[in-house]
Design a protein around this motif. Sequence first.
Motif, PDB file in Angstrom:
ATOM      1  N   ARG A 181      43.061  28.202  10.764  1.00 38.25           N
ATOM      2  CA  ARG A 181      42.916  26.147  11.468  1.00 38.25           C
ATOM      3  C   ARG A 181      44.597  25.368  11.188  1.00 38.25           C
ATOM      4  O   ARG A 181      44.812  24.810  11.933  1.00 38.25           O
ATOM      5  CB  ARG A 181      41.895  26.257  11.721  1.00 38.25           C
ATOM      6  N   ALA A 182      44.297  25.858   9.832  1.00 39.11           N
ATOM      7  CA  ALA A 182      45.882  24.310   9.093  1.00 39.11           C
ATOM      8  C   ALA A 182      47.204  25.330   9.895  1.00 39.11           C
ATOM      9  O   ALA A 182      48.020  24.110   9.529  1.00 39.11           O
ATOM     10  CB  ALA A 182      45.534  24.871   7.827  1.00 39.11           C
ATOM     11  N   LEU A 183      47.660  26.071  10.056  1.00 39.79           N
ATOM     12  CA  LEU A 183      48.993  27.193  10.633  1.00 39.79           C
ATOM     13  C   LEU A 183      48.684  26.745  12.290  1.00 39.79           C
ATOM     14  O   LEU A 183      49.593  26.993  12.613  1.00 39.79           O
ATOM     15  CB  LEU A 183      48.925  27.878   9.837  1.00 39.79           C
ATOM     16  N   GLY A 184      47.098  26.052  13.188  1.00 35.03           N
ATOM     17  CA  GLY A 184      47.574  25.752  14.099  1.00 35.03           C
ATOM     18  C   GLY A 184      46.918  27.008  15.061  1.00 35.03           C
ATOM     19  O   GLY A 184      47.282  26.690  16.201  1.00 35.03           O
ATOM     20  N   HIS A 185      46.398  28.037  14.316  1.00 35.45           N
ATOM     21  CA  HIS A 185      45.805  29.042  15.096  1.00 35.45           C
ATOM     22  C   HIS A 185      44.515  28.515  15.927  1.00 35.45           C
ATOM     23  O   HIS A 185      43.399  28.242  14.933  1.00 35.45           O
ATOM     24  CB  HIS A 185      45.116  29.891  14.200  1.00 35.45           C
ATOM     25  N   ARG A 186      44.524  28.990  17.093  1.00 35.94           N
ATOM     26  CA  ARG A 186      42.655  28.600  17.627  1.00 35.94           C
ATOM     27  C   ARG A 186      42.263  29.239  18.312  1.00 35.94           C
ATOM     28  O   ARG A 186      40.664  29.240  18.412  1.00 35.94           O
ATOM     29  CB  ARG A 186      43.355  27.349  18.844  1.00 35.94           C
ATOM     30  N   ARG A 187      42.486  30.793  18.435  1.00 39.02           N
ATOM     31  CA  ARG A 187      42.296  31.518  18.900  1.00 39.02           C
ATOM     32  C   ARG A 187      42.347  32.757  17.639  1.00 39.02           C
ATOM     33  O   ARG A 187      42.819  33.634  17.609  1.00 39.02           O
ATOM     34  CB  ARG A 187      42.831  32.649  20.053  1.00 39.02           C
ATOM     35  N   LEU A 188      41.414  33.259  16.976  1.00 38.81           N
ATOM     36  CA  LEU A 188      40.489  33.617  16.024  1.00 38.81           C
ATOM     37  C   LEU A 188      40.043  35.103  16.375  1.00 38.81           C
ATOM     38  O   LEU A 188      39.112  34.929  17.114  1.00 38.81           O
ATOM     39  CB  LEU A 188      40.581  32.632  15.073  1.00 38.81           C
ATOM     40  N   GLY A 189      40.074  36.319  15.368  1.00 34.80           N
ATOM     41  CA  GLY A 189      39.812  37.027  15.872  1.00 34.80           C
ATOM     42  C   GLY A 189      38.712  37.973  14.065  1.00 34.80           C
ATOM     43  O   GLY A 189      39.632  37.750  13.220  1.00 34.80           O
ATOM     44  N   LEU A 190      38.059  38.733  13.862  1.00 35.71           N
ATOM     45  CA  LEU A 190      37.532  39.134  12.726  1.00 35.71           C
ATOM     46  C   LEU A 190      37.411  40.426  13.113  1.00 35.71           C
ATOM     47  O   LEU A 190      36.610  40.977  13.992  1.00 35.71           O
ATOM     48  CB  LEU A 190      35.804  39.189  12.284  1.00 35.71           C
ATOM     49  N   ALA A 191      38.231  41.573  12.197  1.00 34.65           N
ATOM     50  CA  ALA A 191      38.140  42.776  12.249  1.00 34.65           C
ATOM     51  C   ALA A 191      37.182  43.573  11.576  1.00 34.65           C
ATOM     52  O   ALA A 191      37.541  43.482   9.971  1.00 34.65           O
ATOM     53  CB  ALA A 191      39.360  43.419  12.172  1.00 34.65           C
ATOM     54  N   VAL A 192      36.370  43.873  11.724  1.00 33.43           N
ATOM     55  CA  VAL A 192      35.657  43.983  10.470  1.00 33.43           C
ATOM     56  C   VAL A 192      34.268  45.641  10.627  1.00 33.43           C
ATOM     57  O   VAL A 192      34.487  46.591  11.533  1.00 33.43           O
ATOM     58  CB  VAL A 192      33.443  43.212   9.630  1.00 33.43           C
ATOM     59  N   GLY A 193      34.030  46.535   9.497  1.00 29.83           N
ATOM     60  CA  GLY A 193      33.641  47.625   9.672  1.00 29.83           C
ATOM     61  C   GLY A 193      32.409  47.793  10.400  1.00 29.83           C
ATOM     62  O   GLY A 193      32.190  46.887  11.433  1.00 29.83           O
ATOM     63  N   PRO A 194      31.823  48.674   9.425  1.00 33.61           N
ATOM     64  CA  PRO A 194      30.152  48.711  11.457  1.00 33.61           C
ATOM     65  C   PRO A 194      28.935  48.092  10.694  1.00 33.61           C
ATOM     66  O   PRO A 194      29.197  47.169   9.751  1.00 33.61           O
ATOM     67  CB  PRO A 194      29.516  49.711  10.387  1.00 33.61           C
ATOM     68  N   ASP A 195      28.237  47.223  11.451  1.00 35.05           N
ATOM     69  CA  ASP A 195      27.514  45.957  11.303  1.00 35.05           C
ATOM     70  C   ASP A 195      26.136  46.343  10.169  1.00 35.05           C
ATOM     71  O   ASP A 195      25.690  45.413  10.019  1.00 35.05           O
ATOM     72  CB  ASP A 195      26.601  45.491  13.001  1.00 35.05           C
ATOM     73  N   ARG A 196      25.858  47.810  10.111  1.00 32.47           N
ATOM     74  CA  ARG A 196      24.726  48.067   9.462  1.00 32.47           C
ATOM     75  C   ARG A 196      24.866  47.185   7.676  1.00 32.47           C
ATOM     76  O   ARG A 196      24.210  47.355   7.212  1.00 32.47           O
ATOM     77  CB  ARG A 196      24.812  49.098   9.070  1.00 32.47           C
ATOM     78  N   PHE A 197      26.245  47.510   7.149  1.00 33.39           N
ATOM     79  CA  PHE A 197      26.627  47.066   6.693  1.00 33.39           C
ATOM     80  C   PHE A 197      26.548  45.834   5.642  1.00 33.39           C
ATOM     81  O   PHE A 197      26.681  44.622   6.497  1.00 33.39           O
ATOM     82  CB  PHE A 197      28.014  46.813   5.635  1.00 33.39           C
ATOM     83  N   VAL A 198      25.419  45.081   4.705  1.00 33.01           N
ATOM     84  CA  VAL A 198      25.076  43.917   4.499  1.00 33.01           C
ATOM     85  C   VAL A 198      26.722  42.683   4.414  1.00 33.01           C
ATOM     86  O   VAL A 198      26.738  42.031   5.039  1.00 33.01           O
ATOM     87  CB  VAL A 198      24.649  43.800   2.913  1.00 33.01           C
ATOM     88  N   PRO A 199      28.032  43.029   3.319  1.00 31.59           N
ATOM     89  CA  PRO A 199      28.817  42.335   3.192  1.00 31.59           C
ATOM     90  C   PRO A 199      29.549  42.664   4.499  1.00 31.59           C
ATOM     91  O   PRO A 199      30.292  41.165   4.882  1.00 31.59           O
ATOM     92  CB  PRO A 199      30.539  43.414   2.896  1.00 31.59           C
TER      93      PRO A 199
END
Length: 334
Positions: A181-199
């Motif tokens: 956000r501080a770098l001016g990005h407004r459209r952000l995405g999160l790429a993560v592993g399978p949803d069943r994992f606590v982390p």
Amino acid sequence: MNEDGPGPARLADLASQAGVSEATVSRVLNGKAGVAAATRQRVLAALDVLGYERPVRLRQRSAGLVGLVIPELTNPIFPAFAQVIENHLAPHGYIPVLCTQSPGGATEDELVDQLVERGVTGIVFLSGLHADTSADPERYARLTGRGVPFVLVNGFNPKVDAPFVSPDDDAAVRIAVRHLRALGHRRLGLAVGPDRFVPVRRKVAGFLAETAREGAVRHSLFSVEGGQAAASSLLDAGCTGIVCGSDMMALGAIRAVRDRGGEVPRDVSVIGYDDSDIIAFTDPPLTTLRQPVRAMASAAVDSLLEEIGGTLVQRTEFVFQPELVVRGSTAQAP
């Protein structure tokens, strides 16, 4: 090296490597008292690093075996954890037995059975089934019933009666979002592993809270290929800043950007998670969230040794703060 110890030149080499005086090296090699345990360990490490065989009198008797169960070795963060855990066990005389899982290979339960049959004194689980919400936590109750102390790293289950050690995944992702956000990005995405994992769930919760639920989330595999697939979908959604659940996924995200003719960070900024030793040397050097491996591994070993010694460690989760390491894969939004 003979039993009389190394000559003057070798003493100097060992002293230089260990950062101590030649007199201290001599005292250690001759088994004399008056040397702190940490200093003695540095001298022994210097012997190993410089390729000298330890004199018989210095060969430590094993206090027992400790099992270390990890998912795999292809992600460099897992060998990094294993190395630090081994380093913390060594001064106490414990020898680690490394067990890794692979598709089609031995399961965690099968590995544990083998370890218990071989009389291990304790077990450290790293990113094991304790982190999988779809797995039956009763397996750990059975292990307790067999009298084997254990510690669980990276993942939490309140139904398991054991010490846990974890990074603060929620806080880490929030830090990454603020950086973008501080770098001016407004459209952000999160790429993560399978949803069943606590982390993973914790990362998603932190991401959605910090982006006011406006960010895009894509689940895939914790691998380069998984990161590439997830990032490709996020790029389709117009994301210019992508936070990844692991450094391997981040490398896949960079590949996805380049496959479309773009460049990181000119067109898209990418942040990883873990920060193993090699990550600073990627192209571009990866901005990432550094897991406090040494602090976490030390806490895990200390907890296990307390349990082995008969002291009941608090049944809670010890949470450690990751650190944002800014390198060359993030920049001002285009």
